[in-house]
Design an enzyme around this catalytic site. Sequence first.
Site, PDB file in Angstrom:
ATOM      1  N   GLU A  36       2.792  -2.287 -15.842  1.00 45.99           N
ATOM      2  CA  GLU A  36       3.181  -2.079 -14.445  1.00 45.99           C
ATOM      3  C   GLU A  36       4.037  -3.220 -13.923  1.00 45.99           C
ATOM      4  O   GLU A  36       3.856  -4.379 -14.315  1.00 45.99           O
ATOM      5  CB  GLU A  36       1.957  -1.938 -13.525  1.00 45.99           C
ATOM      6  CG  GLU A  36       1.498  -0.516 -13.288  1.00 45.99           C
ATOM      7  CD  GLU A  36       0.519  -0.051 -14.335  1.00 45.99           C
ATOM      8  OE1 GLU A  36       0.248   1.156 -14.392  1.00 45.99           O
ATOM      9  OE2 GLU A  36       0.028  -0.894 -15.095  1.00 45.99           O
ATOM     10  N   THR A  37       4.956  -2.837 -13.046  1.00 44.75           N
ATOM     11  CA  THR A  37       5.714  -3.789 -12.237  1.00 44.75           C
ATOM     12  C   THR A  37       5.397  -3.499 -10.775  1.00 44.75           C
ATOM     13  O   THR A  37       5.471  -2.347 -10.338  1.00 44.75           O
ATOM     14  CB  THR A  37       7.220  -3.667 -12.494  1.00 44.75           C
ATOM     15  OG1 THR A  37       7.498  -4.021 -13.857  1.00 44.75           O
ATOM     16  CG2 THR A  37       8.016  -4.581 -11.584  1.00 44.75           C
TER      17      THR A  37
END
Length: 288
Positions: free
Chosen positions: A46-47
């Site tokens: 995830e970002t």
Amino acid sequence: MKLPIFIADAFTATAFRGNPAAVCLLERTLEEDAHQQIAREMNLSETAFIRKLQPTDSFTQSSRFGLRWFTPVSEVPLCGHATLASAAVLFHKIQNRNSTLTFVTMSGELKARRAEDGIVLDFPVYPTFPQDFHEVEDLIKAAIGDTLVQDIRYSTDTRKLLVRLSDSYDRSFLESLKVNTEPLPAIEKTGKVRGLILTVKGEPGGQTAPYDFYSRYFAPWVGIAEDPVTGSAHTVLSSYWSQQLRKKEMRAFQCSRRGGELDISLRPDGRVDIKGGAVIVLEGTLTA
């Protein structure tokens, strides 16, 4: 475009363990497609994108921010480890002065507060319901073969399938289990399942630290073969194991190669506090 960007390892007190997340600070609105492009470039599970809610807000002074999470292939409605990483960046790198931060997200308002030995996330608890084995038999057998299964539950809120393995299995079995995730999206393509949780009951202790339960998490439907440590999965696991163990305070370990620890406290208001550490391992500027 120049954006401050960080990588933090979440649910660990040691660098290069836990779950790494990228955290991007947005001074102004980003073009919609750019979120996904940046997440694809970072290529982590995830970002996170933290944005100001008002033009006059400050990353050092404000206590409320917008927060979104993207895998390399899609946006997701909830991500625990990237929320923890975001709070760590604001608290420890940006030197935000508040004791509690509120993030406005697709899953409602989520709070993160300072603790002496980590950061506490205030998350919803998602109940599980009994799942008929025959409806998911092909999926489970493709993933874990003839491994003995003790219980199967489904979370309608998160679309996660929880598979409790036999109590005859221990942590070492779960850690070494070969899980085949590649065929799962083709087997389950109705959209009902978006994540697979495997879990086993913990042990009372001995030479190792006692944990109430262990887990691993797989989400090939959103481009994540195996997630190292998953806060959102523990919004489901905490509900299940609290009922099974009749406990409100629990300690959990996610048995990925990197591994991660979570301290869990179910609250009277139907939410859960999930505490973990975070280590910032990289900071820089995105210049594209």
